[in-house]
Motif scaffolding. Structure first.
Motif, PDB file in Angstrom:
ATOM      1  N   GLY A  30       0.734  -1.439  -0.117  1.00  0.00           N
ATOM      2  CA  GLY A  30      -0.338  -0.109   0.098  1.00  0.00           C
ATOM      3  C   GLY A  30       0.952   1.462  -0.199  1.00  0.00           C
ATOM      4  N   LEU A  31       1.756   1.507  -0.157  1.00  0.00           N
ATOM      5  CA  LEU A  31       2.713   2.189   0.421  1.00  0.00           C
ATOM      6  C   LEU A  31       2.871   2.920  -1.016  1.00  0.00           C
ATOM      7  N   LEU A  32       2.998   1.473  -1.776  1.00  0.00           N
ATOM      8  CA  LEU A  32       3.025   2.168  -3.658  1.00  0.00           C
ATOM      9  C   LEU A  32       2.058   2.463  -3.996  1.00  0.00           C
ATOM     10  N   GLY A  33       1.221   2.547  -3.031  1.00  0.00           N
ATOM     11  CA  GLY A  33      -0.076   2.054  -3.439  1.00  0.00           C
ATOM     12  C   GLY A  33      -1.060   3.855  -2.996  1.00  0.00           C
ATOM     13  N   ALA A  34       0.125   4.445  -1.670  1.00  0.00           N
ATOM     14  CA  ALA A  34      -0.341   4.945  -1.933  1.00  0.00           C
ATOM     15  C   ALA A  34       0.248   6.614  -2.655  1.00  0.00           C
TER      16      ALA A  34
END
Length: 380
Positions: A30-34
């Protein structure tokens, strides 16, 4: 709070340990998603599109991680090997179905073909990993391997952002430098911290490739680590990390200068990205990492006078291992001029995000080296 594993299995269908693992991978992916969400919503102002595009690198990361575990951990699963293989592969496949659904929902004018090419590169990197041999590999080979299995995820996120058509080639190159080098640095640091486990499992990583000795010549894993720490390996890795961070700083400076967006717009995009991550994806509630007392303190300091805000900004910047290339006074003045409530919410969620990252991986060389020294210290 929504969790990725909840969308695939009911509470009874998914073993607790696997549910926890899947949610941790979603927190990490989700860090990539954010990152994707922020740069999408910044230029499109379309939250639905940002959420859809942000979910793609998130879910692809989870799928890859679960399938990796099915390969890497299978030999240790003994009698329930078939069941656990089925659970990992099936859950990974179901998460991948989310990617297929997301791709089907994007507008027709968004071309995700380049993203597919990066997914192929990730798969090819996994196949090549089985052929990597530390005994014959050069440092350049080891660096290339890190880029294939770590940095490539940054390239994936940037290609998703590029599909919006809102950024110039130069801006995308800056984004790519930031994302790929950022993941490269984190992978190198994590590999250093994981050295004991990697030695025990016969996994060759950059620290071992940089080491001139032969691990087989030492009586124990602890002896190998002591030799690595006493060698020039820490200095060589520190130099490599410093060079990559220098590239990140330069790219971030150039990118910031090229973005024609007000501070308010940047804050709004950050707030929306963090809200999506914290409320729609992350398995850990904000209250678990940022106590009510700490949240009150953040609010009081950021809604007080400029002196209070300046002290808060100074303290936050000082927490970083390597000082970012920013003017603390300018940052404090900017923060003081922005609306209080969005600033406070963003600061709290940013603190939460940092806590999640620290729990998921090592983020500083200092911490990684300290852990290695602790691992080799004699028992009291």
């Amino acid at each position: 709070m929504s969790r990725l594993s909840d969308t695939c299995f009911s509470e009874d269908e998914l073993p607790p340990a696997l549910r926890t693992k899947a949610d941790a991978y979603a927190d990490q992916g989700g860090l990539l998603g954010a990152f994707t969400y922020f740069f999408t919503v910044l230029e499109t102002d379309d939250e639905a599109l940002a959420e859809t595009l942000g979910s793609i690198p998130t879910d692809l990361f989870v799928t890859s991680a679960l399938h990796d575990d099915a390969i890497d951990e299978a030999d240790a699963w003994d009698t329930d090997r078939k069941r656990r293989l089925n659970e990992h592969v099936s859950l990974g496949d179901l998460v991948y179905a989310n990617v297929v659904e997301a791709v089907s929902e994007v507008p027709d004018d968004i071309d995700l073909s380049p993203v597919l090419e990066t997914v192929r590169e990730i798969g090819a990197g996994q196949l090549a990993e089985e052929e990597f041999d530390a005994a014959t590999a050069s440092v350049d080979d080891a660096i290339g391997r890190i880029e294939e299995r770590g940095s490539v995820w940054g390239d994936l996120a940037v290609r998703v952002v590029a599909a919006t058509g809102r950024y110039s080639d130069a801006q995308l190159e800056h984004l790519r430098t930031i994302a790929t080098n950022g993941l490269f640095v984190l992978t190198v640091i994590d590999d250093l911290a994981d050295l004991p486990e990697d030695i025990d499992n016969g996994v060759a990583t950059l620290p071992l490739v940089c080491f001139d000795g032969d691990p087989d010549d030492y009586a124990s894993t602890e002896a190998v680590i002591e030799a690595v720490l006493a060698s020039d390996v820490p200095d060589r890795i520190e130099d490599l990390v410093a060079r990559r961070r220098g590239e990140i700083d330069a790219a971030a400076t150039e990118l910031a200068a090229s973005l024609e967006r007000s501070n308010e717009a940047l804050l709004a995009a950050a707030a929306r990205a963090l809200t999506w991550y914290c409320e729609s994806l992350c398995s850990v509630p904000v209250a678990e990492t940022v106590s009510a007392a700490e949240q009150r303190e953040i609010r009081e300091r950021l809604t007080g006078d400029e002196r209070s805000t300046r002290r808060y900004v100074d303290e936050r910047i000082a927490e970083y291992e390597r000082q970012p290339p920013v003017d603390a006074a300018e940052v404090a003045a900017t923060v003081a001029d922005l609306p209080d409530e969005p600033v406070v919410r963003t600061a709290i969620r940013l603190r939460h995000l940092e806590s999640i990252v620290d729990d998921l991986m090592h983020t500083t060389l200092e911490d990684a080296l300290a852990e290695l020294r602790t691992a080799t210290a004699p028992a009291p």
